[in-house]
Motif scaffolding. Structure first.
Motif, PDB file in Angstrom:
ATOM      1  N   UNK A 165      -3.003  -6.136  -8.942  1.00  0.00           N
ATOM      2  CA  UNK A 165      -3.944  -6.397  -8.329  1.00  0.00           C
ATOM      3  C   UNK A 165      -5.414  -6.650  -9.124  1.00  0.00           C
ATOM      4  N   UNK A 166      -5.151  -6.450 -10.320  1.00  0.00           N
ATOM      5  CA  UNK A 166      -6.171  -6.864 -11.156  1.00  0.00           C
ATOM      6  C   UNK A 166      -6.416  -8.309 -11.652  1.00  0.00           C
ATOM      7  N   UNK A 167      -5.342  -9.089 -11.209  1.00  0.00           N
ATOM      8  CA  UNK A 167      -5.204 -10.513 -11.014  1.00  0.00           C
ATOM      9  C   UNK A 167      -5.807 -11.072  -9.683  1.00  0.00           C
ATOM     10  N   UNK A 168      -6.284 -10.372  -8.871  1.00  0.00           N
ATOM     11  CA  UNK A 168      -6.590 -10.496  -7.529  1.00  0.00           C
ATOM     12  C   UNK A 168      -8.125 -10.274  -7.826  1.00  0.00           C
ATOM     13  N   UNK A 169      -8.952 -11.060  -7.880  1.00  0.00           N
ATOM     14  CA  UNK A 169     -10.454 -11.120  -8.425  1.00  0.00           C
ATOM     15  C   UNK A 169     -11.222 -10.485  -7.508  1.00  0.00           C
ATOM     16  N   UNK A 170     -11.339 -10.997  -6.115  1.00  0.00           N
ATOM     17  CA  UNK A 170     -12.157 -10.488  -4.887  1.00  0.00           C
ATOM     18  C   UNK A 170     -11.227  -9.122  -4.437  1.00  0.00           C
ATOM     19  N   UNK A 171     -12.381  -8.233  -4.485  1.00  0.00           N
ATOM     20  CA  UNK A 171     -11.890  -6.752  -4.182  1.00  0.00           C
ATOM     21  C   UNK A 171     -11.238  -6.823  -2.590  1.00  0.00           C
ATOM     22  N   UNK A 172     -12.055  -7.230  -1.903  1.00  0.00           N
ATOM     23  CA  UNK A 172     -11.712  -7.496  -0.295  1.00  0.00           C
ATOM     24  C   UNK A 172     -10.327  -8.058  -0.032  1.00  0.00           C
ATOM     25  N   UNK A 173     -10.266  -9.086  -0.742  1.00  0.00           N
ATOM     26  CA  UNK A 173      -8.711  -9.847  -0.639  1.00  0.00           C
ATOM     27  C   UNK A 173      -7.596  -8.905  -1.157  1.00  0.00           C
ATOM     28  N   UNK A 174      -8.008  -8.256  -2.383  1.00  0.00           N
ATOM     29  CA  UNK A 174      -6.771  -7.304  -2.917  1.00  0.00           C
ATOM     30  C   UNK A 174      -6.616  -6.121  -1.659  1.00  0.00           C
ATOM     31  N   UNK A 175      -7.692  -5.623  -1.085  1.00  0.00           N
ATOM     32  CA  UNK A 175      -7.357  -4.552  -0.059  1.00  0.00           C
ATOM     33  C   UNK A 175      -6.541  -5.180   0.894  1.00  0.00           C
ATOM     34  N   UNK A 176      -6.810  -6.477   1.175  1.00  0.00           N
ATOM     35  CA  UNK A 176      -6.148  -7.115   2.512  1.00  0.00           C
ATOM     36  C   UNK A 176      -4.790  -7.119   2.248  1.00  0.00           C
ATOM     37  N   UNK A 177      -4.357  -7.716   0.831  1.00  0.00           N
ATOM     38  CA  UNK A 177      -2.956  -7.858   0.373  1.00  0.00           C
ATOM     39  C   UNK A 177      -2.196  -6.562   0.673  1.00  0.00           C
ATOM     40  N   UNK A 178      -2.818  -5.440   0.060  1.00  0.00           N
ATOM     41  CA  UNK A 178      -2.319  -4.111   0.176  1.00  0.00           C
ATOM     42  C   UNK A 178      -2.048  -3.819   1.519  1.00  0.00           C
ATOM     43  N   UNK A 179      -2.931  -4.036   2.359  1.00  0.00           N
ATOM     44  CA  UNK A 179      -2.852  -3.536   3.662  1.00  0.00           C
ATOM     45  C   UNK A 179      -1.578  -4.535   4.512  1.00  0.00           C
ATOM     46  N   UNK A 180      -1.723  -5.484   4.260  1.00  0.00           N
ATOM     47  CA  UNK A 180      -0.575  -6.437   4.969  1.00  0.00           C
ATOM     48  C   UNK A 180       0.959  -5.950   4.496  1.00  0.00           C
ATOM     49  N   UNK A 181       0.917  -5.870   3.188  1.00  0.00           N
ATOM     50  CA  UNK A 181       2.291  -5.407   2.635  1.00  0.00           C
ATOM     51  C   UNK A 181       2.631  -4.062   3.158  1.00  0.00           C
ATOM     52  N   UNK A 182       1.752  -3.167   3.093  1.00  0.00           N
ATOM     53  CA  UNK A 182       2.104  -1.765   3.727  1.00  0.00           C
ATOM     54  C   UNK A 182       2.226  -1.659   5.318  1.00  0.00           C
TER      55      UNK A 182
END
Length: 270
Positions: A165-182
């Motif tokens: 997730x440190x390679x997803x520079x936008x924090x909101x985008x990173x959170x959305x990725x986690x939410x969608x996977x989980x």
């Protein structure tokens, strides 16, 4: 400087003229799948931030402890490892299948040098399964869709997101990725996470200039985050003891724990 070992080629996307994270990380943990440019950048970053090699080793050891705990004590039989990195000793499937030969593992990465080496990840027990998906963390829906070819998404899955997730520079985008996977995995699934931090209490201030140099001289760009922002990736999940801590301290053997500016956590979906 160690002697350069030339990894095999085989992808039009492979750029050996610019240092790349997977190969530099491989260099830091003592691997051979890196080029001279990776070694040069790796040495420079290590000169600026000497603890980086300790971080790399601690992250790898955290993976081993987390997978062993989930397979051995929690009965997890499915692992989705997003941001696999280059194969090395004790990959996720090897740890899991030593404990549970019927474990099923899907690796995900979009680094061409990892793709070249993916065949090393596709060994395993005849009772279980291993698969590799060439996909980008920024497209979680595609990852889930393709992972379903190997994993039963009606049964618990351990989602591994170590240093990705440190390679997803936008924090909101990173959170959305986690939410969608989980959201795509059932109750009883786990999120296994590591992420670099600049928090002073973990000694993270040195990450900032080192990452600035990295972003100017290597690829892909990277960011550290505060513990508060990293903890937000775990919203809605229940943390396993000892909570979110330096990854070198998570369930480490007495006397072996190291404090590194990289948070580690394992959390379960209620």
């Amino acid at each position: 400087m160690s002697e350069s070992h030339t990894p095999p080629s085989g992808s039009a996307r492979l750029n050996t003229g610019v240092a790349h994270n997977a190969r530099v990380w491989n260099y830091w943990i003592g691997g051979k799948d890196n080029y001279e440019v990776d070694q040069q950048v790796g040495e420079h970053v290590a000169g600026m931030f000497p603890i980086i090699r300790d971080i790399a080793r601690a992250d790898r050891e955290f993976l081993g402890r987390a997978v062993a705990h989930l397979a051995g004590e929690r009965g997890v039989r499915q692992f989705l490892d997003i941001g696999t990195g280059l194969p090395t000793a004790d990959n996720t499937h090897e740890i899991a299948q030593r404990i549970a030969p019927d474990a099923r593992i899907v690796y995900v990465d979009n680094d061409p040098i990892v793709l070249v080496h993916a065949r090393t990840l596709l060994t395993g027990t005849s009772d279980g399964a291993t698969a590799y998906i060439d996909a980008d963390v920024h497209d979680p829906d595609a990852i889930i869709e393709r992972a379903a070819d190997t994993l039963d998404l009606t049964r618990p899955v351990a989602v591994m997101m170590l240093g990705i997730l440190n390679f997803v520079l936008d924090t909101a985008k990173a959170r959305d990725i986690v939410r969608r996977v989980m959201a795509a995995v059932p109750s009883g699934s786990f999120l296994v996470l590591t992420h670099p931090t600049f928090d002073d209490e973990l000694g993270g201030a040195g990450q900032i200039p080192a990452m600035k140099f990295w972003n100017e001289n290597a690829t892909p760009p990277i960011t550290a985050r505060s513990g508060t922002d990293i903890a937000a990736f775990l919203d809605g999940l229940d943390l396993l003891d000892p909570g979110m801590v330096s990854c070198g301290q998570w369930r480490a053997e007495p006397g072996s724990a190291v404090l590194v500016p990289q948070y580690g956590a394992v959390a379960v979906k209620p």
